[in-house]
Write an enzyme that holds these catalytic residues in place. Structure first.
Site, PDB file in Angstrom:
ATOM      1  N   ASP A  85       0.908  -1.159   4.805  1.00 32.22           N
ATOM      2  CA  ASP A  85       0.541  -0.159   5.419  1.00 32.22           C
ATOM      3  C   ASP A  85      -1.028   0.264   5.033  1.00 32.22           C
ATOM      4  O   ASP A  85      -1.207   1.208   4.321  1.00 32.22           O
ATOM      5  CB  ASP A  85       1.579   1.362   5.001  1.00 32.22           C
ATOM      6  CG  ASP A  85       1.048   2.506   5.769  1.00 32.22           C
ATOM      7  OD1 ASP A  85       0.343   2.499   6.712  1.00 32.22           O
ATOM      8  OD2 ASP A  85       1.352   3.639   5.149  1.00 32.22           O
ATOM      9  N   GLY A 134       6.459   7.125   0.721  1.00 33.62           N
ATOM     10  CA  GLY A 134       7.341   7.807   1.822  1.00 33.62           C
ATOM     11  C   GLY A 134       7.735   6.650   2.375  1.00 33.62           C
ATOM     12  O   GLY A 134       9.028   6.480   2.583  1.00 33.62           O
ATOM     13  N   CYS A 147      -2.056   3.567  10.869  1.00 29.30           N
ATOM     14  CA  CYS A 147      -2.026   4.982  11.586  1.00 29.30           C
ATOM     15  C   CYS A 147      -3.186   4.992  12.285  1.00 29.30           C
ATOM     16  O   CYS A 147      -3.855   6.229  12.338  1.00 29.30           O
ATOM     17  CB  CYS A 147      -1.795   5.970  10.698  1.00 29.30           C
ATOM     18  SG  CYS A 147      -2.727   6.196   9.389  1.00 29.30           S
ATOM     19  N   CYS A 187       0.986  -1.122  -0.009  1.00 27.18           N
ATOM     20  CA  CYS A 187       0.188   0.149  -0.052  1.00 27.18           C
ATOM     21  C   CYS A 187       1.010   1.273   0.031  1.00 27.18           C
ATOM     22  O   CYS A 187       0.950   1.934   1.052  1.00 27.18           O
ATOM     23  CB  CYS A 187      -0.961  -0.110   1.238  1.00 27.18           C
ATOM     24  SG  CYS A 187      -1.689  -1.457   1.312  1.00 27.18           S
TER      25      CYS A 187
END
Length: 394
Positions: A283, A216, A336, A211
């Site tokens: 992620d 980043g 997150c 993902c």
């Protein structure tokens, strides 16, 4: 603009943001930016003050407020040092005086249903309140081009628990530095750096960032691998994925392949990698509760049905990622989010359904145990909130 006019402008912008959040239209950042673009008479100090008022009011309100005025009254009550109440003076371009009995919007951390979910995940009181603070500015020194120990930057930074991380004063114009333009540093939260380190990607490995988004974490993986090995970035978002190539060029990062995935048909696009990856990073898309300091309006835009959709998607991505890993290989699951249903609960369910996988210790210099993984929080770790877990395939 007068101080009262700034307050009235912020109220009107908040009205638009509230309508947009309820109808899931444009986000707050875009609404504010569009207003600045259309109203050039507002100087830099006006823009800065208006933006502070808008996002201060968003942070001060828990549930979605009834109006921008109610939200601003809540900010006036929560932050008396700002002396906002006297600016409700009825002056030209300013807000009307506060009427007798007029009440501000409700405070709190989030809408009630979401506060309950956070509390059930041990994110209450001070832990929950810290989700609405101000996020710091962190950078990662790009190990492909420099080293934190020897790199001299225009602004000295505080070393972070991550291997190459530095924390800078908020507002530092990193993107104007020659070191940024030359790819020596990347802007990346310390928590994001650490969850990449959890995967422990090594030179010579086949690594998949399932993902990848705008890349980043892909860049951090490339640096960890020293540009030696096979690194594949995949995502379903064409726009975000298109930003990876120029970022990789600037960083000097070698990405072997970039794969645009068709939602619902990911397995077919990744079939040639099945059972071949040494390491896979997932992620996963999530509610983003760990990043509310950067995007406080997200609390108002999340719906119970959307959370359920994300939980189902995360489970599916875990199955897809697991199928890519070779025997003896490893998988890192990251969100997150600070909700257990997206973090510890999600990963525990994966392990329960996959007898050929076993949890591994998460070796990072921050966070606390949560289920089979570790959880980073703004209060405890002074970084964005993350859940990260690691497992090995038998």
């Amino acid at each position: 603009m007068t101080p009262a006019a700034r307050v009235q402008t912020a109220i009107e912008l908040l009205d638009g943001i509230i309508r947009s959040a309820e109808g899931l239209g444009a986000p707050a950042d875009r609404i504010v930016a569009d207003w600045f673009k259309a109203n050039r008479f507002a100087g830099s100090k006006d823009r800065r003050a208006i933006r502070e008022l808008v996002f201060g009011a968003i942070r001060a309100c828990g549930p979605v407020p009834a109006s921008g005025r109610a939200a601003m009254l809540r900010l006036a009550e929560a932050e008396p040092a700002l002396a906002l109440a006297p600016l409700f003076d009825g002056s030209i371009y300013g807000p009307a005086p506060i009427a007798e009995g007029e009440r501000p919007a409700a405070g709190g951390v989030a809408p009630g249903w979401l506060e309950e979910r956070l509390a059930a995940s041990d994110m209450a009181e001070a832990e929950a309140e810290a989700l609405l603070g101000r996020a710091p500015l962190d950078i990662r020194v790009n190990a492909l081009k420099a080293d934190r120990a020897t790199l001299i930057l225009p602004e000295a930074g505080e070393p972070l628990p991550s291997a190459q991380g530095l924390r800078l004063p908020t507002g530092t114009a990193v993107e104007q530095w020659a070191e940024y333009r030359d790819g020596l540093v990347e802007i990346q939260d310390a928590g994001s750096q650490l969850v990449c380190e959890a995967l422990a990607a090594r030179a010579g490995e086949v690594v998949v960032d399932l993902c990848a988004g705008a890349g980043g974490k892909t860049l951090a993986l490339a640096a960890a691998m020293g540009n030696r090995g096979t690194l594949i970035a995949a995502d379903t978002d064409r726009g975000r994925l298109s930003r990876l190539a120029p970022r990789a060029d600037r960083a000097g990062a070698l990405v072997s392949d970039v794969v645009l995935l068709d939602p619902g048909k990911e397995e077919a696009a990744l079939a040639q990698l099945a059972g071949k990856a040494d390491a896979v990073l997932i992620d996963a898309p999530c509610s983003g509760t760990g990043t509310w300091r950067r995007n406080p309006e997200a609390r108002w835009r999340l719906r119970d049905a959307e959370l359920a959709r994300l939980v189902a998607l995360q489970a599916r991505l875990l199955r897809i990622g697991a199928a890519l890993v070779r025997p003896g290989g490893r998988l890192a699951y990251v969100t997150c989010s600070l909700l257990d249903e997206e973090g510890a609960g999600q990963f525990d369910a994966f392990l329960a359904e996959h007898a050929d996988w076993a949890a591994l210790p998460v070796d990072i210099a921050a966070g606390r145990p949560r289920g089979a993984g570790r959880r980073l929080t703004p209060l405890h770790d002074r970084m964005d909130g993350f859940f990260v877990a690691l497992a090995r395939k038998a």
